[in-house]
Design an enzyme around this catalytic site. Sequence first.
Site, PDB file in Angstrom:
ATOM      1  N   SER A 193       0.816  -1.208   0.000  1.00  0.00           N
ATOM      2  CA  SER A 193       0.000   0.000   0.000  1.00  0.00           C
ATOM      3  C   SER A 193       0.854   1.265   0.000  1.00  0.00           C
ATOM      4  O   SER A 193       0.576   2.210  -0.728  1.00  0.00           O
ATOM      5  CB  SER A 193      -0.946  -0.001   1.201  1.00  0.00           C
TER       6      SER A 193
ATOM      7  N   SER B  19      -2.825  -7.921  -6.406  1.00  0.00           N
ATOM      8  CA  SER B  19      -2.473  -6.859  -5.465  1.00  0.00           C
ATOM      9  C   SER B  19      -3.633  -5.873  -5.322  1.00  0.00           C
ATOM     10  O   SER B  19      -3.933  -5.403  -4.234  1.00  0.00           O
ATOM     11  CB  SER B  19      -1.199  -6.144  -5.891  1.00  0.00           C
TER      12      SER B  19
ATOM     13  N   ASN C 218      -6.123  -7.569  -2.993  1.00  0.00           N
ATOM     14  CA  ASN C 218      -5.762  -8.056  -1.663  1.00  0.00           C
ATOM     15  C   ASN C 218      -4.743  -7.237  -0.886  1.00  0.00           C
ATOM     16  O   ASN C 218      -4.591  -7.435   0.304  1.00  0.00           O
ATOM     17  CB  ASN C 218      -5.223  -9.483  -1.771  1.00  0.00           C
ATOM     18  N   TYR C 219      -4.022  -6.366  -1.561  1.00  0.00           N
ATOM     19  CA  TYR C 219      -2.932  -5.693  -0.860  1.00  0.00           C
ATOM     20  C   TYR C 219      -3.013  -4.178  -0.835  1.00  0.00           C
ATOM     21  O   TYR C 219      -2.363  -3.543  -0.021  1.00  0.00           O
ATOM     22  CB  TYR C 219      -1.596  -6.103  -1.479  1.00  0.00           C
ATOM     23  N   LEU C 220      -3.741  -3.607  -1.770  1.00  0.00           N
ATOM     24  CA  LEU C 220      -3.727  -2.159  -1.859  1.00  0.00           C
ATOM     25  C   LEU C 220      -4.933  -1.566  -1.156  1.00  0.00           C
ATOM     26  O   LEU C 220      -6.077  -1.855  -1.517  1.00  0.00           O
ATOM     27  CB  LEU C 220      -3.714  -1.750  -3.334  1.00  0.00           C
TER      28      LEU C 220
END
Length: 769
Positions: free
Chosen positions: A599, A723, A726-728
């Site tokens: 992030s 991403s 799930n990640y940002l």
Amino acid sequence: MSGDHGHGDFQVNSGSKGSDSHKHKDKHKDKEHRHKDHKRDKEREKLKHGNSEHKDHSEKKHKEKEKLKHSNGSSDKHREKHKEKDKDKEKRREEKIKSSHVDKPKKEKENGYVRDTSPAAIKSEPEEDNGSYPSPQHNKTSKREHDDEEFEYKPKKVKTEHDKKAKKRKHEYEEEEEEEDIKPKKKTKDKKVTEGKKAKKEEEEKWKWWEEERSTDGSKWRFLEHKGPVFAAPYEPMPDKVKFYYDGKPMKLNAPAEEVATFFAKMLDHEYTTKDIFRKNFLKDWRKEMTSEEKSKITDLNKCKFSEMSEFFKAQSEARKQMSKQEKLKIKEENERLLQEYGFCIMDNHKEKIGNFRIEPPGLFRGRGDHPKMGRLKLRIRPQDIIINCSKDSKHPKPPPGTKWKEVRHDNKVTWLASWTENIQGSIKYIMLNPSSRIKGEKDWQKYETARRLKKCVGRLRTQYRDDWKSKEMRIRQRSVALYFIDKLALRAGNEKEEGETADTVGCCSLRVEHIKLYPKMDDQEYVVEFDFLGKDSIRYYNKMPVEKRVFKNLQLFLENKQPEDDLFDRLNTSILNKHLQELMDGLTAKVFRTYNASITLQQQLKELACPDDSLPAKVLSYNRANRAVAILCNHQRAPPKTFEKSMQNLQTKIDEKQNQLSAVRKHLKAAKSDHKASHDDKSKKILEMKRKAVERIEEQLMKLQVQATDREENKQISLGTSKLNYLDPRISVAWCKKWDIPIEKIYNKTQREKFAWALDMAEKDYEF
DNA sequence: GTAAAGACTTAGCAAACTCTGT
DNA sequence: ACAGAGTTTGCTAAGTCTTTAC
């Protein structure tokens, strides 16, 4: 960049797919598999014995090293113990799987979680918050109070009841949405009058759970009602004309064996049906489905001919494509009906989408990478394999006629609606809600909040682990170097895995000596570490990174007297690491670093790439580039699309064409200019203007195409989706869109917007991760 | 304290769907 | 209307981390 690592300097790694090309302990493993394939059921012992021989070797080394370095080492003992236990474990697993597939008299089952205070008790006093939920200590917002007052569990009522309070709440929401304020009430009323149910439905869709209080007592819901899962369609036997041949002769198989044969036939085009392990596993499991007669006949897979079956399926799918519009529509409608009936549940007061309401159909298991169980038969799941979870006071789902559920429980400490035990790994599979649901959204939001807390203390943690590189204790040095990798390279934690049960993949804590190489000097850099291993899903991680001298020296130390197959961090595992992290920050685990670094990288990249004057496509390209930086950091790869080269060529052709077009139009423009100069009349002026516009338009089109080409080229092997999903922190993206006036649809598609509804709603343009 | 079980998140692939140019 | 490309969705394997059992 230098010593402290702000994460502008994440390491770009140029990994590539590695499943087949990447030979990885192949000999060793191959032997193991073959070994096992012969005697899976009884003779685990031997397999384990085989392993322990190999291990003993390394264990001796471990011991030596232990003497060398101070230690309290119990790790070797653990290994021994581990090995011993493996046998039992295997047996137990198999028993478990078996039992889950046998109708056995139901155990009296009272799971300890179900508390009397749960739904039933609440239900009896719906007007009041009776203490079990939400927990007494939290203050309610006024909104929540409304909610509680109109507390209603039964879905029918949720839908049909139009009491004042419901209306009132609706107004509140509307007012919040639309600042201008005067209209809303009227508008709402109108809607209500004219559309009745629909308005109600819309309200449901727009439910802003993120504005409500969260439960703090660990319960995940108060009321849960659903219709249970949809089972796989029963097997339809092959028409008689479609023959299976054994040893050149046609052979009619009984339904169970035939069904399994069709699974194989459907995969015939895949390369893996040629793999030894796959074939062996398949044959073994297939034989279990045969009658004794069939079993005595069919002993050699090479003598089996599935091609007629295979052709039949191909024809079938072709026929499906050729179906008339009407037929297709009919199927679509049937699917829609199923979705409407089974695709939703009622959780607390709201209708929520279920993520996977269909039970996985039987078939052949194909793990990813070099999986020892590939080709095994994934059994059909039946109602008596299913555990249902729902409210006591809900309408329980009915099992199909003539069947029974394995169990119906009422556990509101978990989020799943149904579960079963899968027969390949013996693990449990669940039916859960869609990412757009409150229960998933809350968790997601929370995840990013944890990552933001890490942001606040990451400096401190970094200082500490750098300090720990100098520790006297081996375990602390290992821990700190591992943490450095996790932080800097965004490696996964790396839990231990059971050997022989899954593909041989690793994460940080499970890295082995063979996975890294040290280069004191490489080209113009010093202290370079080269990583080369298979990570999750057998995706290859390949990266070279210069590290600080101290890290390098530590790595050298860790490698001393070890074999390639020994653990790099022999004093460390994920549980030790996470325990340590937990002490440093509440809720901190290894994976939080991945979220945080992903992030923060996005945010930084967006800032860096920002160019206010850029056109919209250029801005979107910048976003994708920032996204890509993250995907590279996290090693999110994909197989280059099969049609990649071709589609690239097509695009290039288009660009060329456009370029020609442009020069042509430019010529026209020039001509128009001189025309106008000569005549100075209105007509020529008009033409001139037209041409000018045309040039502009085509220039823009060309630019768009070029941007597209760049974007696609850079994306060849990188997958942005993972991403993004799930990640940002979605609020970063939302804020960016608001700041630059980019329509959110350019960044998130419909599904993604649904999943991130909370972020869409709450992030303003100045949001800071 | 440790291993196993359980719950839940993260992952890539391929089928299904949609869009675009013909 | 259609083919082919591009995008979305469904699927389910494979991780992480927590909880339970011993």
